[in-house]
Design a protein around this motif. Structure first.
Motif, short mmCIF file in Angstrom:
data_model
loop_
_atom_site.label_atom_id
_atom_site.label_comp_id
_atom_site.label_asym_id
_atom_site.label_seq_id
_atom_site.Cartn_x
_atom_site.Cartn_y
_atom_site.Cartn_z
N GLY A 272 57.73 2.95 11.77
CA GLY A 272 58.18 4.34 11.79
C GLY A 272 57.49 5.17 12.85
N LYS A 273 57.65 6.47 12.76
CA LYS A 273 57.13 7.38 13.75
C LYS A 273 55.61 7.51 13.63
N ASP A 274 54.96 7.80 14.77
CA ASP A 274 53.50 7.88 14.80
C ASP A 274 52.96 8.93 13.84
N GLU A 275 53.65 10.07 13.73
CA GLU A 275 53.19 11.13 12.85
C GLU A 275 53.21 10.69 11.39
N GLU A 276 54.26 9.96 11.00
CA GLU A 276 54.38 9.47 9.64
C GLU A 276 53.29 8.44 9.35
N LYS A 277 53.05 7.55 10.32
CA LYS A 277 52.02 6.53 10.16
C LYS A 277 50.65 7.18 10.01
N LYS A 278 50.38 8.17 10.86
CA LYS A 278 49.09 8.85 10.81
C LYS A 278 48.87 9.51 9.46
N SER A 279 49.92 10.15 8.93
CA SER A 279 49.83 10.83 7.65
C SER A 279 49.53 9.85 6.52
N ARG A 280 50.23 8.71 6.50
CA ARG A 280 50.02 7.72 5.45
C ARG A 280 48.64 7.09 5.54
N ILE A 281 48.18 6.85 6.77
CA ILE A 281 46.85 6.27 6.95
C ILE A 281 45.77 7.24 6.48
N GLU A 282 45.92 8.51 6.81
CA GLU A 282 44.94 9.50 6.37
C GLU A 282 44.91 9.61 4.85
N LYS A 283 46.08 9.50 4.23
CA LYS A 283 46.15 9.60 2.76
C LYS A 283 45.48 8.40 2.09
N VAL A 284 45.78 7.19 2.56
CA VAL A 284 45.19 6.00 1.93
C VAL A 284 43.70 5.91 2.25
N ALA A 285 43.31 6.38 3.43
CA ALA A 285 41.89 6.39 3.79
C ALA A 285 41.11 7.33 2.88
N GLU A 286 41.72 8.46 2.55
CA GLU A 286 41.08 9.40 1.62
C GLU A 286 40.97 8.80 0.23
N THR A 287 42.04 8.14 -0.21
CA THR A 287 42.04 7.49 -1.53
C THR A 287 40.93 6.46 -1.63
N CYS A 288 40.74 5.68 -0.56
CA CYS A 288 39.76 4.58 -0.57
C CYS A 288 38.40 4.97 0.00
N HIS A 289 38.22 6.26 0.29
CA HIS A 289 36.93 6.77 0.76
C HIS A 289 36.48 6.11 2.07
N ILE A 290 37.41 5.97 3.03
CA ILE A 290 37.04 5.35 4.31
C ILE A 290 37.47 6.21 5.50
N SER A 291 37.73 7.49 5.26
CA SER A 291 38.19 8.36 6.35
C SER A 291 37.21 8.37 7.52
N HIS A 292 35.93 8.27 7.23
CA HIS A 292 34.89 8.30 8.27
C HIS A 292 34.69 6.95 8.95
N LEU A 293 35.45 5.94 8.52
CA LEU A 293 35.26 4.59 9.05
C LEU A 293 36.44 4.10 9.89
N LEU A 294 37.44 4.95 10.10
CA LEU A 294 38.68 4.49 10.72
C LEU A 294 38.50 3.96 12.14
N GLU A 295 37.52 4.46 12.88
CA GLU A 295 37.34 4.01 14.26
C GLU A 295 36.31 2.90 14.37
N HIS A 296 35.79 2.42 13.25
CA HIS A 296 34.80 1.33 13.26
C HIS A 296 35.49 -0.02 13.31
N HIS A 297 34.77 -1.01 13.85
CA HIS A 297 35.25 -2.40 13.77
C HIS A 297 35.06 -2.86 12.33
N PRO A 298 36.06 -3.51 11.73
CA PRO A 298 35.94 -3.93 10.32
C PRO A 298 34.72 -4.80 10.04
N TYR A 299 34.33 -5.64 11.00
CA TYR A 299 33.20 -6.54 10.77
C TYR A 299 31.85 -5.83 10.83
#
Length: 209
Positions: free
Chosen positions: A108-135
């Motif tokens: 879908g559109k970038d704006e929609e993707k960004k909104s969903r990612i921000e929402k799930v990141a908030e739910t899972c308490h990882i908003s501050h980790l989005l730019e980190h390497h997972p490892y």
């Protein structure tokens, strides 16, 4: 439609020389958290695999929302219905940042993707980790990032394999808050665990294998 989201009726699963499940019957309603406890090799993970139709039982049947699991078409079961968080969260990471890993799950559109990612990141308490390497994340952070990726499929049923393994009490508390939030949203959760204290505190039902 059945009042049960998941029904396992008289499930028996055998491997050479081993009976992994012996006449198992489980019934879960919407929004319940059910924990499976027991020793290694007792059949807990085999039960999750039977629910997700990865491991077909020797006898008995599994129903998801009243429909036999074997009648779901290829991929249909994991299309906004069921999701599984594996024991090793690193197995889900394939990109250089958490954000890119989450974006991989969306169209879908970038704006929609960004909104969903921000929402799930908030739910899972990882908003501050989005730019980190997972490892580069801690064990608890990796678990929450992997859960966020799984939740982007909007599952009604969530299967968790040892979700608190190797994480500190602080992260367990955060993880418990996430599970309670999902429960409020009507997500049905089955978790395999050796963590008796965690399951006794947060699960609605516990089965000892």
């Amino acid at each position: 439609m059945s009042e049960y989201v998941i029904e396992m009726l008289n499930i028996t699963k055998r491997f050479p020389g081993i009976v992994a499940n012996d006449n198992i019957t489980l019934q879960l309603k919407k929004g319940e958290i059910h924990a499976l406890l027991g020793e290694n090799g007792a059949g807990k993970s085999t039960t999750l695999k039977a629910i997700s139709n990865i491991c077909k039982p020797y006898r008995g049947k599994v129903l998801i929302q009243g429909k036999p699991v074997k009648k779901y078409k290829s991929g249909e079961l994991f299309d906004h219905l069921l999701a599984m968080l594996p024991q090793d969260p690193q197995s889900l990471f394939v990109k250089k940042t958490v954000r890119e890993d989450l974006e991989e799950m969306l169209r879908g559109k970038d704006e929609e993707k960004k909104s969903r990612i921000e929402k799930v990141a908030e739910t899972c308490h990882i908003s501050h980790l989005l730019e980190h390497h997972p490892y580069d994340l801690s064990g608890g952070e990796q678990q929450r990032a992997a859960l966020a990726k799984v939740l982007l499929t909007d599952p009604k049923i969530l299967l968790l394999d040892e979700p608190t393994k190797g994480i500190y009490n602080f992260f367990k508390l955060e993880f418990a808050e996430i599970l309670k939030d999902l429960k409020k949203q009507g997500v049905t959760i089955i978790m395999v665990s050796h963590d008796v204290e965690f399951c006794a505190k947060y699960a609605d039902l516990v089965s000892m294998f």
